[in-house]
Design a protein around this motif. Structure first.
Motif, PDB file in Angstrom:
ATOM      1  N   ARG A   1      -7.186   4.993  19.161  1.00 46.34           N
ATOM      2  CA  ARG A   1      -6.308   5.844  18.354  1.00 46.34           C
ATOM      3  C   ARG A   1      -7.108   6.548  17.258  1.00 46.34           C
ATOM      4  NH1 ARG A   1      -1.423   2.603  16.589  1.00 46.34           N
ATOM      5  NH2 ARG A   1      -2.916   1.449  15.351  1.00 46.34           N
ATOM      6  N   ARG A   2      -6.647   7.739  16.883  1.00 48.80           N
ATOM      7  CA  ARG A   2      -7.262   8.463  15.779  1.00 48.80           C
ATOM      8  C   ARG A   2      -7.053   7.673  14.495  1.00 48.80           C
ATOM      9  NH1 ARG A   2      -5.376  11.664  11.963  1.00 48.80           N
ATOM     10  NH2 ARG A   2      -3.315  11.815  12.895  1.00 48.80           N
ATOM     11  N   ALA A   3      -8.011   7.718  13.604  1.00 44.45           N
ATOM     12  CA  ALA A   3      -7.899   7.044  12.307  1.00 44.45           C
ATOM     13  C   ALA A   3      -6.743   7.645  11.518  1.00 44.45           C
ATOM     14  CB  ALA A   3      -9.206   7.183  11.524  1.00 44.45           C
ATOM     15  N   ALA A   4      -6.072   6.814  10.758  1.00 44.95           N
ATOM     16  CA  ALA A   4      -4.965   7.223   9.881  1.00 44.95           C
ATOM     17  C   ALA A   4      -3.784   7.793  10.654  1.00 44.95           C
ATOM     18  CB  ALA A   4      -5.446   8.200   8.811  1.00 44.95           C
ATOM     19  N   ALA A   5      -3.503   7.237  11.829  1.00 39.55           N
ATOM     20  CA  ALA A   5      -2.462   7.797  12.692  1.00 39.55           C
ATOM     21  C   ALA A   5      -1.188   6.967  12.776  1.00 39.55           C
ATOM     22  CB  ALA A   5      -3.025   8.006  14.098  1.00 39.55           C
ATOM     23  N   VAL A   6      -1.121   5.814  12.111  1.00 41.27           N
ATOM     24  CA  VAL A   6       0.095   5.008  12.171  1.00 41.27           C
ATOM     25  C   VAL A   6       1.145   5.679  11.297  1.00 41.27           C
ATOM     26  CG1 VAL A   6       1.141   2.771  11.636  1.00 41.27           C
ATOM     27  CG2 VAL A   6      -1.142   2.868  12.653  1.00 41.27           C
TER      28      VAL A   6
ATOM     29  N   MET B   1      -9.409   7.827   4.175  1.00 40.55           N
ATOM     30  CA  MET B   1      -9.094   7.524   5.571  1.00 40.55           C
ATOM     31  C   MET B   1      -8.334   8.686   6.214  1.00 40.55           C
ATOM     32  SD  MET B   1      -9.723   5.327   7.910  1.00 40.55           S
ATOM     33  CE  MET B   1     -10.157   3.799   7.091  1.00 40.55           C
ATOM     34  N   ARG B   2      -7.436   9.318   5.473  1.00 39.47           N
ATOM     35  CA  ARG B   2      -6.732  10.490   6.012  1.00 39.47           C
ATOM     36  C   ARG B   2      -7.730  11.606   6.329  1.00 39.47           C
ATOM     37  NH1 ARG B   2      -2.953   9.238   1.989  1.00 39.47           N
ATOM     38  NH2 ARG B   2      -3.711  10.951   0.680  1.00 39.47           N
TER      39      ARG B   2
ATOM     40  N   GLY C   1     -11.431  13.915  12.761  1.00 39.79           N
ATOM     41  CA  GLY C   1     -11.533  13.505  14.156  1.00 39.79           C
ATOM     42  C   GLY C   1     -11.999  12.084  14.390  1.00 39.79           C
ATOM     43  N   LEU C   2     -12.148  11.285  13.334  1.00 37.80           N
ATOM     44  CA  LEU C   2     -12.560   9.898  13.549  1.00 37.80           C
ATOM     45  C   LEU C   2     -11.514   9.193  14.399  1.00 37.80           C
ATOM     46  CD1 LEU C   2     -14.434   7.466  12.962  1.00 37.80           C
ATOM     47  CD2 LEU C   2     -13.003   7.009  10.952  1.00 37.80           C
ATOM     48  N   ALA C   3     -11.954   8.589  15.471  1.00 37.93           N
ATOM     49  CA  ALA C   3     -11.085   7.804  16.347  1.00 37.93           C
ATOM     50  C   ALA C   3     -11.682   6.410  16.473  1.00 37.93           C
ATOM     51  CB  ALA C   3     -10.953   8.459  17.713  1.00 37.93           C
ATOM     52  N   TRP C   4     -10.813   5.426  16.617  1.00 38.75           N
ATOM     53  CA  TRP C   4     -11.261   4.039  16.675  1.00 38.75           C
ATOM     54  C   TRP C   4     -11.698   3.654  18.079  1.00 38.75           C
ATOM     55  CZ3 TRP C   4     -12.877   3.196  12.339  1.00 38.75           C
ATOM     56  CH2 TRP C   4     -12.158   3.464  11.178  1.00 38.75           C
ATOM     57  N   THR C   5     -12.772   4.263  18.523  1.00 36.08           N
ATOM     58  CA  THR C   5     -13.413   3.852  19.769  1.00 36.08           C
ATOM     59  C   THR C   5     -14.082   2.502  19.516  1.00 36.08           C
ATOM     60  OG1 THR C   5     -15.504   4.896  19.189  1.00 36.08           O
ATOM     61  CG2 THR C   5     -13.887   6.261  20.390  1.00 36.08           C
ATOM     62  N   GLU C   6     -14.509   1.865  20.562  1.00 37.40           N
ATOM     63  CA  GLU C   6     -15.215   0.598  20.389  1.00 37.40           C
ATOM     64  C   GLU C   6     -16.471   0.791  19.531  1.00 37.40           C
ATOM     65  OE1 GLU C   6     -15.561  -1.925  23.920  1.00 37.40           O
ATOM     66  OE2 GLU C   6     -13.987  -0.673  24.810  1.00 37.40           O
ATOM     67  N   ALA C   7     -17.185   1.887  19.766  1.00 35.54           N
ATOM     68  CA  ALA C   7     -18.416   2.146  19.013  1.00 35.54           C
ATOM     69  C   ALA C   7     -18.114   2.378  17.534  1.00 35.54           C
ATOM     70  CB  ALA C   7     -19.152   3.351  19.592  1.00 35.54           C
TER      71      ALA C   7
END
Length: 114
Positions: free
Chosen positions: A47-52, A61-62, A68-74
């Motif tokens: 999921r993209r950061a700050a998307a909840v 964080m917003r 475009g920061l997304a919470w990929t495994e990396a």
């Protein structure tokens, strides 16, 4: 799936669950649980950061999510290593997880939380 692989997955899940206890004071993996200090992390991997929706994220964080920061495994691995390096001025202050195996176990546990 071989017995050794199943046992390794069970051990990693148990380790990830134990490591999540350091997050539990502020975060939940139960999608129905809201109103904590940190956002709900169910479904966070990918999921993209700050998307909840409904959570009041820090400006840092917003901005990271808007970039475009997304919470990929990396990215989760980098964030768990040094949150301030990934999102400078984030309001999340937690001791870094220095052990790569611990980070991998925690990320695997988070991936299972939908």
């Amino acid at each position: 799936m071989g017995t050794a692989l199943v046992m390794a997955l069970v051990a990693a899940t148990a380790t990830g669950e134990a490591l999540f206890q350091r997050c539990y004071a502020c975060h939940s993996l139960n999608p129905a649980e809201q109103g904590l200090q940190g956002p709900n992390l169910a479904g966070d991997v990918g999921r993209r950061a700050a998307a909840v929706k409904g959570f009041d994220y820090s400006p840092a964080m917003r901005a990271a999510g808007d970039r475009g920061l997304a919470w990929t495994e990396a990215e989760l691995d980098r964030f768990l290593t040094d949150a301030q390096a990934v999102v400078p001025q984030t309001s999340m202050f937690t001791p870094p997880l220095r052990d790569p195996a611990d980070r991998a176990a925690l990320i695997a546990y988070l991936k299972g939380a939908r």
